[in-house]
Design a protein around this motif. Structure first.
Motif, PDB file in Angstrom:
ATOM      1  N   ASP A 198     -25.456  25.577 -70.803  1.00  0.00           N
ATOM      2  CA  ASP A 198     -26.345  26.530 -70.932  1.00  0.00           C
ATOM      3  C   ASP A 198     -27.024  26.517 -72.136  1.00  0.00           C
ATOM      4  N   GLY A 199     -27.115  25.244 -73.089  1.00  0.00           N
ATOM      5  CA  GLY A 199     -27.827  25.051 -74.338  1.00  0.00           C
ATOM      6  C   GLY A 199     -29.226  25.583 -74.395  1.00  0.00           C
ATOM      7  N   ALA A 200     -29.457  26.513 -75.033  1.00  0.00           N
ATOM      8  CA  ALA A 200     -30.841  26.985 -75.371  1.00  0.00           C
ATOM      9  C   ALA A 200     -31.375  27.042 -76.943  1.00  0.00           C
ATOM     10  N   LEU A 201     -32.551  27.271 -76.805  1.00  0.00           N
ATOM     11  CA  LEU A 201     -33.233  27.070 -78.196  1.00  0.00           C
ATOM     12  C   LEU A 201     -33.650  28.517 -78.687  1.00  0.00           C
ATOM     13  N   GLN A 202     -33.181  28.929 -79.904  1.00  0.00           N
ATOM     14  CA  GLN A 202     -33.542  30.179 -80.440  1.00  0.00           C
ATOM     15  C   GLN A 202     -34.285  29.962 -81.780  1.00  0.00           C
ATOM     16  N   ILE A 203     -35.306  30.711 -81.880  1.00  0.00           N
ATOM     17  CA  ILE A 203     -36.348  30.437 -83.162  1.00  0.00           C
ATOM     18  C   ILE A 203     -36.312  31.848 -83.867  1.00  0.00           C
ATOM     19  N   LEU A 204     -35.807  31.886 -85.353  1.00  0.00           N
ATOM     20  CA  LEU A 204     -35.921  33.127 -85.942  1.00  0.00           C
ATOM     21  C   LEU A 204     -36.906  32.923 -87.286  1.00  0.00           C
ATOM     22  N   SER A 205     -37.383  34.080 -87.655  1.00  0.00           N
ATOM     23  CA  SER A 205     -38.308  34.161 -88.676  1.00  0.00           C
ATOM     24  C   SER A 205     -37.986  35.187 -90.002  1.00  0.00           C
ATOM     25  N   SER A 206     -38.425  34.971 -91.011  1.00  0.00           N
ATOM     26  CA  SER A 206     -37.880  35.575 -92.403  1.00  0.00           C
ATOM     27  C   SER A 206     -39.020  35.449 -93.302  1.00  0.00           C
ATOM     28  N   GLU A 207     -39.763  36.411 -93.783  1.00  0.00           N
ATOM     29  CA  GLU A 207     -40.411  36.437 -95.049  1.00  0.00           C
ATOM     30  C   GLU A 207     -39.751  36.202 -96.284  1.00  0.00           C
ATOM     31  N   ASP A 208     -38.387  36.365 -96.565  1.00  0.00           N
ATOM     32  CA  ASP A 208     -37.599  36.643 -97.746  1.00  0.00           C
ATOM     33  C   ASP A 208     -36.532  35.818 -97.812  1.00  0.00           C
ATOM     34  N   GLY A 209     -35.915  35.445 -96.505  1.00  0.00           N
ATOM     35  CA  GLY A 209     -34.665  34.727 -96.253  1.00  0.00           C
ATOM     36  C   GLY A 209     -33.481  35.640 -96.046  1.00  0.00           C
ATOM     37  N   SER A 210     -33.974  37.080 -96.393  1.00  0.00           N
ATOM     38  CA  SER A 210     -32.739  37.927 -95.857  1.00  0.00           C
ATOM     39  C   SER A 210     -32.659  38.675 -94.798  1.00  0.00           C
ATOM     40  N   LEU A 211     -33.856  39.003 -94.368  1.00  0.00           N
ATOM     41  CA  LEU A 211     -34.112  39.958 -93.113  1.00  0.00           C
ATOM     42  C   LEU A 211     -34.663  38.900 -92.234  1.00  0.00           C
ATOM     43  N   TRP A 212     -34.100  38.450 -90.886  1.00  0.00           N
ATOM     44  CA  TRP A 212     -34.295  37.469 -89.865  1.00  0.00           C
ATOM     45  C   TRP A 212     -34.731  38.466 -88.790  1.00  0.00           C
ATOM     46  N   LYS A 213     -35.660  37.856 -88.211  1.00  0.00           N
ATOM     47  CA  LYS A 213     -35.903  38.545 -86.760  1.00  0.00           C
ATOM     48  C   LYS A 213     -36.129  37.489 -85.912  1.00  0.00           C
TER      49      LYS A 213
ATOM     50  N   GLY B  35     -25.231  28.402 -77.203  1.00  0.00           N
ATOM     51  CA  GLY B  35     -24.544  28.086 -75.927  1.00  0.00           C
ATOM     52  C   GLY B  35     -23.107  28.658 -75.930  1.00  0.00           C
ATOM     53  N   GLN B  36     -22.289  28.197 -74.841  1.00  0.00           N
ATOM     54  CA  GLN B  36     -21.028  28.468 -74.765  1.00  0.00           C
ATOM     55  C   GLN B  36     -20.103  27.819 -75.572  1.00  0.00           C
ATOM     56  N   GLY B  37     -20.554  26.581 -75.700  1.00  0.00           N
ATOM     57  CA  GLY B  37     -19.818  25.702 -76.677  1.00  0.00           C
ATOM     58  C   GLY B  37     -20.827  24.721 -77.423  1.00  0.00           C
ATOM     59  N   HIS B  38     -20.005  23.628 -78.025  1.00  0.00           N
ATOM     60  CA  HIS B  38     -20.613  22.720 -78.781  1.00  0.00           C
ATOM     61  C   HIS B  38     -21.526  21.635 -77.788  1.00  0.00           C
ATOM     62  N   VAL B  39     -20.847  21.520 -76.718  1.00  0.00           N
ATOM     63  CA  VAL B  39     -21.575  21.143 -75.536  1.00  0.00           C
ATOM     64  C   VAL B  39     -21.115  21.771 -74.395  1.00  0.00           C
ATOM     65  N   SER B  40     -22.572  22.304 -73.722  1.00  0.00           N
ATOM     66  CA  SER B  40     -22.333  23.153 -72.446  1.00  0.00           C
ATOM     67  C   SER B  40     -23.542  23.181 -71.828  1.00  0.00           C
TER      68      SER B  40
ATOM     69  N   ASN C 105     -24.884  35.734 -82.533  1.00  0.00           N
ATOM     70  CA  ASN C 105     -24.998  36.387 -81.316  1.00  0.00           C
ATOM     71  C   ASN C 105     -24.984  35.603 -80.102  1.00  0.00           C
ATOM     72  N   ALA C 106     -24.079  34.745 -80.474  1.00  0.00           N
ATOM     73  CA  ALA C 106     -23.923  33.526 -79.122  1.00  0.00           C
ATOM     74  C   ALA C 106     -22.463  33.081 -79.189  1.00  0.00           C
ATOM     75  N   PRO C 107     -21.917  32.644 -78.276  1.00  0.00           N
ATOM     76  CA  PRO C 107     -20.267  32.048 -78.364  1.00  0.00           C
ATOM     77  C   PRO C 107     -20.456  30.873 -79.359  1.00  0.00           C
ATOM     78  N   HIS C 108     -21.229  30.189 -79.212  1.00  0.00           N
ATOM     79  CA  HIS C 108     -21.542  28.898 -80.319  1.00  0.00           C
ATOM     80  C   HIS C 108     -22.966  28.655 -80.383  1.00  0.00           C
ATOM     81  N   SER C 109     -23.390  28.759 -81.846  1.00  0.00           N
ATOM     82  CA  SER C 109     -24.742  28.594 -82.430  1.00  0.00           C
ATOM     83  C   SER C 109     -24.591  27.505 -83.402  1.00  0.00           C
ATOM     84  N   ALA C 110     -25.492  26.407 -83.104  1.00  0.00           N
ATOM     85  CA  ALA C 110     -25.366  25.312 -84.174  1.00  0.00           C
ATOM     86  C   ALA C 110     -26.766  24.637 -84.218  1.00  0.00           C
ATOM     87  N   PHE C 111     -26.602  23.464 -84.960  1.00  0.00           N
ATOM     88  CA  PHE C 111     -27.919  22.399 -85.038  1.00  0.00           C
ATOM     89  C   PHE C 111     -28.962  22.832 -85.626  1.00  0.00           C
ATOM     90  N   THR C 112     -29.284  23.437 -86.631  1.00  0.00           N
ATOM     91  CA  THR C 112     -30.406  24.044 -87.095  1.00  0.00           C
ATOM     92  C   THR C 112     -31.665  23.182 -87.707  1.00  0.00           C
TER      93      THR C 112
END
Length: 330
Positions: A65-80, A58-63, A35-42
């Motif tokens: 606007d770099g922000a941190l996103q945190i997701l969670s999942s109980e089973d590894g299939s459905l992530w929120k 962020g918009q790119g590998h180096v940009s 859901n972003a132009p560039h998602s990386a570094f997990t």
């Protein structure tokens, strides 16, 4: 001669469990975020009966606007989505997760500052009881020294290797009793005049192993493996057989070391390897679906299965993936 050999044997940490050959089979791999132009570094942890994955968007590998996103999942299939962290002052990069001594979630990231008049980088830490509500960022380490990953020891202290972001090209070990306030633990290590930077550390008992990336002109671009004994002041470093990027390291219950790294030949890809710590050498087990801009994995060993978060651009846009791997131990 016997005295010299005995001294070296005592200084070099012995492996307490036998490393055995393993086979790896990919059970599943899912794209969990694009859901972003560039998602990386997990990074990835299993915490409070759920997987938690952190990464940069962020918009790119180096940009800027770099922000941190945190997701969670109980089973590894459905992530929120759990939460996100942004900054008006910096590009936030390479988030790493660690569990605190009170079972809180600790999140580490380097800020590539927009205002570079004083320094260019500063490492920060946030803490959260639930993955949704985070403390204000707290600076740690030294300016321009990027503490790339933090590992909690069996004694509930914390170790993190910081690498220089200016021109000195060193790594230095930092330590903490609470995961948020760090002090120098070793002096600056130049490590063969290459450019040492990203690290992954495993600590078991009073032994520690560190897989370290180096960049520079060949042959000073090959990875290194460092081995130490508590209190981790003295390290024995050996050069591996190839160049790597974005190292993640894990030790199986039987003593075998697994790493997920970016390899560069014959093509760029994300690879699960067995690490032969005696040689030392990387033995490729499984190439994950990947290519181009990729790698930077998080590893979790849970219920006798290996779970891997990573990013890749092999399907076009750089996206986040989650893989489950069966490990067969001979």
């Amino acid at each position: 001669m016997f005295t010299l050999l005995l001294t070296l044997w005592l200084h070099y940490p012995q492996i307490t469990k036998q490393e055995t050959p393993v086979d790896a089979r990919l059970i599943r791999v899912n794209k969990i975020w694009d859901n972003a132009p560039h998602s990386a570094f997990t990074d990835l942890v299993y915490w409070k009966n759920q997987f938690v994955c952190a990464f940069r968007t962020g918009q790119g590998h180096v940009s800027a606007d770099g922000a941190l996103q945190i997701l969670s999942s109980e089973d590894g299939s459905l992530w929120k989505p759990l939460s996100s962290i942004t900054s008006d002052l910096a590009d936030l990069r390479d988030p790493k997760l660690c569990l605190g001594n009170q079972n809180e979630l600790l999140l580490y990231s380097a800020a590539a500052l927009h205002d570079k008049s004083k320094h260019t980088h500063q490492t920060y830490v946030w803490s959260s009881p639930d993955g949704k509500n985070w403390s204000p960022p707290q600076p740690l380490g030294d300016p321009n020294t990027w503490i790339w990953r933090v590992t909690r020891t069996p004694q509930n202290t914390f170790l993190g290797w910081g690498y220089d972001c200016s021109q000195e090209r060193f790594v230095q070990l930092f330590t903490s009793t609470n995961g948020t306030q760090f002090r120098h633990h070793t002096g600056k290590l130049l490590l063969g005049q290459g450019y040492p930077n990203e690290t992954a550390t495993v600590i078991e008992g009073d032994h520690a192993w560190c897989l370290l990336r180096r960049d520079g002109q060949p042959p000073l671009d090959k990875a290194m493996l460092g081995i130490s004994k508590a209190p981790y002041q003295e390290w024995n470093w050996k050069e591996l057989d190839q160049k790597i990027g974005g190292p993640a390291l894990l030790r199986l219950p039987n003593g075998t070391f697994l790493a997920v790294v970016r390899l560069y030949t014959p093509r760029v890809r994300t690879v699960l390897c067995r690490v032969d710590t005696a040689t030392p050498q990387l033995h490729e087990l499984l190439t994950l679906p990947s290519g181009g801009d990729c790698s930077y994995a998080g590893l979790v060993w849970h219920q006798s299965r290996l779970y891997i978060s990573y990013y890749s651009s092999h399907e076009g846009k750089s996206s986040i993936y989650f893989a489950e791997v069966e490990i067969k131990q001979e």
